[in-house]
Write an enzyme that holds these catalytic residues in place. Sequence first.
Site, PDB file in Angstrom:
ATOM      1  N   HIS A 275       0.827  -1.198   0.000  1.00  0.00           N
ATOM      2  CA  HIS A 275       0.000   0.000   0.000  1.00  0.00           C
ATOM      3  C   HIS A 275       0.866   1.255   0.000  1.00  0.00           C
ATOM      4  CE1 HIS A 275      -3.936  -2.013   1.597  1.00  0.00           C
ATOM      5  NE2 HIS A 275      -3.413  -2.628   0.540  1.00  0.00           N
ATOM      6  N   GLU A 277       0.789   3.859   1.904  1.00  0.00           N
ATOM      7  CA  GLU A 277       1.271   4.218   3.234  1.00  0.00           C
ATOM      8  C   GLU A 277       2.477   3.365   3.631  1.00  0.00           C
ATOM      9  OE1 GLU A 277      -3.333   4.298   3.431  1.00  0.00           O
ATOM     10  OE2 GLU A 277      -1.732   3.352   2.253  1.00  0.00           O
TER      11      GLU A 277
END
Length: 359
Positions: A275, A277
């Site tokens: 992801h 993040e």
Amino acid sequence: MLIGICGSICSGKKTVAQYLVEHHGFKRLHLRSDSKGANGVRSSPTEEAAVSDSAAQGSNSSKSLVVRGRHESHTFDTAEALLDFVTLSWRSRFVTTDVPTEKVLDVFLRRPFVMLISTDAPLLVRWRRHTARAEAVGAGALSLEDFAAENDTHLYCPQRGLQPLISRATVRLLNTSPSLAHLYATLGKLDIPNPERLRPGWDTYFMSLASLAAHRSNCMKRRVGCVLVGEGKRVLSTGYNGTPRGLRNCADGGCPRCNSGNSSGVGLSTCLCIHAEENALLEAGRERIRGGSVLYCDTCPCLTCSIKICQVGISEVVYAHGYSMDTETAAVFRQAGVKLRQFTPPPNGLIHLENMELY
């Protein structure tokens, strides 16, 4: 601040300018007609009418012309002279509808306090405005066919058409308002003079970087971008979602889960994509993340990412769009003392004034 307004025939650009004068303290500025350069289109009796379809609305427009005369305005021979005048008082508010060419716009855009707005409306709506205005002043109205031809020249003439100029506007207003009162009410909701449109605040700036990072993603499920910001508003790292180094890109079939028909949040344990993040946290490294660090993400982090964000000591998470796990993520952040908030910048692009939706 200097706001320039351009637009198609009978789209209401001068009425928008008058709204700024009456409700936000703007002063009108003008270029002399011989300094603008002809655009190949003769003036229509209702080129700048705001609304249409009734004699009462036409009389309201005429009344606004009388009020308009009581406001301060200035006329200049050149775009450079106008810009020099504004520069000396750039904290004041000015508006002009005399932006006839991209060359003039380029002169104005030398300064950071200039913004271009365009106005438009469906052709039939604008022709009806033209007809109503012509009847109100006792002038002859163009037929729909002649009005369409004039409109095409005004916008698409290879040498002098205004469409290239209009396409550069920061805010593009689609004005289908049925009355002057309705138009003013919707303009009030839009908050045109918002300084964020001239110089983005930190939230807007970092969220724009996150959205830009998302364009690097080739995940077949969802493109997500992220920016990690440390002390002093310094960017520590950026990230976007996708398969790890050495694996085939998601768009090339590298992640079977993302290339399947599973709905959002299903089969996450089998997903091979990292992801946005996670990539940002890995890029920054634990030693560079200090208290007070803020993570900007264009999509609210999932539950898996939220626990990692808590672990590395992020103080605040700012997101633009929701996700299917927002409630669970918010609960984790609340327990860990991580501030979570959603940020929505002032709307730009094409805005339909009748329903204030952004396209």
